[in-house]
Design a protein around this motif. Structure first.
Motif, PDB file in Angstrom:
ATOM      1  N   VAL A  29       1.069  -1.124   0.068  1.00  0.00           N
ATOM      2  CA  VAL A  29       0.156  -0.203   0.169  1.00  0.00           C
ATOM      3  C   VAL A  29       0.947   1.509   0.058  1.00  0.00           C
ATOM      4  O   VAL A  29       2.018   1.331   0.717  1.00  0.00           O
ATOM      5  N   SER A  30       0.754   1.788  -1.127  1.00  0.00           N
ATOM      6  CA  SER A  30       0.998   3.264  -0.748  1.00  0.00           C
ATOM      7  C   SER A  30       0.026   4.569  -0.442  1.00  0.00           C
ATOM      8  O   SER A  30      -0.982   4.758  -1.282  1.00  0.00           O
ATOM      9  N   VAL A  31       0.592   5.702   0.152  1.00  0.00           N
ATOM     10  CA  VAL A  31      -0.234   6.886   1.103  1.00  0.00           C
ATOM     11  C   VAL A  31       0.364   8.653  -0.497  1.00  0.00           C
ATOM     12  O   VAL A  31       1.145   8.058   0.129  1.00  0.00           O
ATOM     13  N   VAL A  32       0.031   8.570  -1.224  1.00  0.00           N
ATOM     14  CA  VAL A  32      -0.047  10.012  -1.724  1.00  0.00           C
ATOM     15  C   VAL A  32      -0.544  11.498  -1.060  1.00  0.00           C
ATOM     16  O   VAL A  32      -2.042  10.663  -1.013  1.00  0.00           O
ATOM     17  N   GLY A  33       0.074  12.464  -0.569  1.00  0.00           N
ATOM     18  CA  GLY A  33      -0.845  13.639   0.155  1.00  0.00           C
ATOM     19  C   GLY A  33      -0.535  14.350   1.503  1.00  0.00           C
ATOM     20  O   GLY A  33       0.322  13.463   1.901  1.00  0.00           O
ATOM     21  N   PRO A  34      -1.541  15.148   2.077  1.00  0.00           N
ATOM     22  CA  PRO A  34      -2.373  15.522   0.959  1.00  0.00           C
ATOM     23  C   PRO A  34      -1.240  16.403   0.017  1.00  0.00           C
ATOM     24  O   PRO A  34      -0.317  16.966   0.471  1.00  0.00           O
ATOM     25  N   PHE A  35      -2.779  16.597  -0.553  1.00  0.00           N
ATOM     26  CA  PHE A  35      -1.520  17.516  -1.737  1.00  0.00           C
ATOM     27  C   PHE A  35      -2.804  18.710  -2.748  1.00  0.00           C
ATOM     28  O   PHE A  35      -4.008  17.964  -2.717  1.00  0.00           O
ATOM     29  N   GLU A  36      -2.718  19.478  -3.572  1.00  0.00           N
ATOM     30  CA  GLU A  36      -3.692  20.042  -4.009  1.00  0.00           C
ATOM     31  C   GLU A  36      -4.179  19.041  -5.197  1.00  0.00           C
ATOM     32  O   GLU A  36      -3.472  19.235  -5.941  1.00  0.00           O
ATOM     33  N   ALA A  78     -11.030   7.161   9.750  1.00  0.00           N
ATOM     34  CA  ALA A  78     -10.524   7.296  10.659  1.00  0.00           C
ATOM     35  C   ALA A  78      -9.147   8.405  10.230  1.00  0.00           C
ATOM     36  O   ALA A  78      -8.752   8.628  11.282  1.00  0.00           O
ATOM     37  N   LEU A  79      -9.161   8.820   9.679  1.00  0.00           N
ATOM     38  CA  LEU A  79      -8.129  10.211   8.675  1.00  0.00           C
ATOM     39  C   LEU A  79      -8.916  11.490   9.456  1.00  0.00           C
ATOM     40  O   LEU A  79     -10.179  12.417   9.488  1.00  0.00           O
ATOM     41  N   ASN A  80      -8.551  12.474  10.062  1.00  0.00           N
ATOM     42  CA  ASN A  80      -8.558  13.300  10.382  1.00  0.00           C
ATOM     43  C   ASN A  80      -8.756  14.349   9.095  1.00  0.00           C
ATOM     44  O   ASN A  80      -8.363  15.520   9.078  1.00  0.00           O
ATOM     45  N   VAL A  81      -9.805  14.363   8.031  1.00  0.00           N
ATOM     46  CA  VAL A  81     -10.168  15.002   7.180  1.00  0.00           C
ATOM     47  C   VAL A  81     -10.351  16.193   7.440  1.00  0.00           C
ATOM     48  O   VAL A  81      -9.687  17.323   6.241  1.00  0.00           O
ATOM     49  N   GLU A  82     -11.029  16.847   7.912  1.00  0.00           N
ATOM     50  CA  GLU A  82     -11.070  18.485   8.530  1.00  0.00           C
ATOM     51  C   GLU A  82     -10.203  18.732   8.652  1.00  0.00           C
ATOM     52  O   GLU A  82      -9.415  20.438   8.702  1.00  0.00           O
ATOM     53  N   GLN A  83      -9.054  18.232   8.840  1.00  0.00           N
ATOM     54  CA  GLN A  83      -7.504  19.047   9.677  1.00  0.00           C
ATOM     55  C   GLN A  83      -6.798  19.462   7.728  1.00  0.00           C
ATOM     56  O   GLN A  83      -5.639  19.941   8.185  1.00  0.00           O
ATOM     57  N   TYR A  84      -7.183  18.645   6.681  1.00  0.00           N
ATOM     58  CA  TYR A  84      -6.612  18.567   5.529  1.00  0.00           C
ATOM     59  C   TYR A  84      -7.290  19.862   4.786  1.00  0.00           C
ATOM     60  O   TYR A  84      -8.026  18.701   3.171  1.00  0.00           O
ATOM     61  N   PRO A  85      -8.102  20.969   4.938  1.00  0.00           N
ATOM     62  CA  PRO A  85      -9.265  21.312   3.569  1.00  0.00           C
ATOM     63  C   PRO A  85      -8.201  21.552   2.149  1.00  0.00           C
ATOM     64  O   PRO A  85      -7.361  22.373   2.326  1.00  0.00           O
ATOM     65  N   ARG A  86      -9.852  21.295   1.484  1.00  0.00           N
ATOM     66  CA  ARG A  86      -8.950  21.740   0.202  1.00  0.00           C
ATOM     67  C   ARG A  86      -7.809  21.643  -0.453  1.00  0.00           C
ATOM     68  O   ARG A  86      -6.567  20.765  -1.330  1.00  0.00           O
ATOM     69  N   SER A 117       2.922   7.776   7.358  1.00  0.00           N
ATOM     70  CA  SER A 117       2.246   8.419   6.529  1.00  0.00           C
ATOM     71  C   SER A 117       2.636   9.668   7.177  1.00  0.00           C
ATOM     72  O   SER A 117       3.165  10.906   6.684  1.00  0.00           O
ATOM     73  N   GLY A 118       2.166   9.595   8.358  1.00  0.00           N
ATOM     74  CA  GLY A 118       2.502  10.415   9.649  1.00  0.00           C
ATOM     75  C   GLY A 118       1.056  11.908   8.912  1.00  0.00           C
ATOM     76  O   GLY A 118       0.679  12.491  10.359  1.00  0.00           O
ATOM     77  N   ILE A 119      -0.464  11.538   8.313  1.00  0.00           N
ATOM     78  CA  ILE A 119      -0.902  12.396   8.186  1.00  0.00           C
ATOM     79  C   ILE A 119      -2.073  12.108   9.643  1.00  0.00           C
ATOM     80  O   ILE A 119      -2.461  10.720  10.044  1.00  0.00           O
TER      81      ILE A 119
END
Length: 209
Positions: A29-36, A78-86, A117-119
């Motif tokens: 498994v690979s994780v890329v991001g957060p990116f615009e 599981a992810l704190n998606v609110e911490q990374y808007p846009r 990833s540290g996200i």
């Protein structure tokens, strides 16, 4: 249960990655991001999460797309998606070998890659599979033969919260309510072993890095 194996940071050019095997089933498994992302994919108040599942050979089936959807919803919770808007976070799950319990292996691998990833995450999660025989015996982490001969098969996903929290439940076959409860109890107990495994892998990787 079969003892899992995991290697963090397995792939380059990613924010996080993991090679994970349980029994004879293995995934990467690979994780890329957060990116615009492109404007059409951007959400002003949260990150978007995209999970892609790839078979070792050939195109994926309708069943595979369903598994992909389960992985995506589990990651999003599981992810704190609110911490990374846009922004966008992309998780790619590559099958290396499938010998049963593919969904639980993919889910546990994705959790390890997200840890790498540290996200920011609200919680970790652990997936456990079990099969139910005609005599109502519950087999944790069954092999292919046991899965194929079972009357019911479960993959249950729990968070590492203080109280038991079932995040995802995927079931096939026929079973009673009491059988489901017994399976949930056994799988929840087994999930604690997986969380301990996560902790040990992270400790080891921290020592060597």
């Amino acid at each position: 249960m079969n003892s899992p194996q995991c290697k963090l940071g397995y792939l380059g050019n990613t924010e996080g990655s993991a090679f994970f095997s349980q029994g004879k089933t293995a995934v990467c498994v690979s994780v890329v991001g957060p990116f615009e992302p492109k404007a059409s994919k951007s959400m002003y108040d949260r990150a978007t999460v995209d999970v892609t599942f790839r078979r070792k050979t050939g195109s994926i089936s309708v069943h595979d797309k369903m598994l992909e959807g389960i992985m995506q919803s589990t990651c999003e919770i599981a992810l704190n998606v609110e911490q990374y808007p846009r922004t966008s976070i992309v998780v790619t799950v590559q099958e290396m070998q499938d010998r049963g319990n593919l969904l639980s292996t993919c889910l546990n691998a994705s959790c390890m890659a997200l840890i790498d990833s540290g996200i920011a995450m609200h919680h970790l999660y652990a997936a456990v599979s079990c099969a139910v025989t005609e005599s109502e015996e519950i087999i944790l982490d069954p092999d292919e033969l046991q899965i194929n001969s079972s009357v019911a098969y479960f993959t249950l996903v729990f968070s590492n919260s203080e109280t038991r929290r079932l995040l995802t439940s995927h079931t096939t076959g026929e079973f009673s309510h009491s059988t489901y409860v017994h399976c949930m109890d056994k799988c929840f107990a087994a999930s604690k072993e997986i969380f301990n495994f996560y902790k040990n892998i992270v400790k080891k990787s921290s020592i060597f890095n």
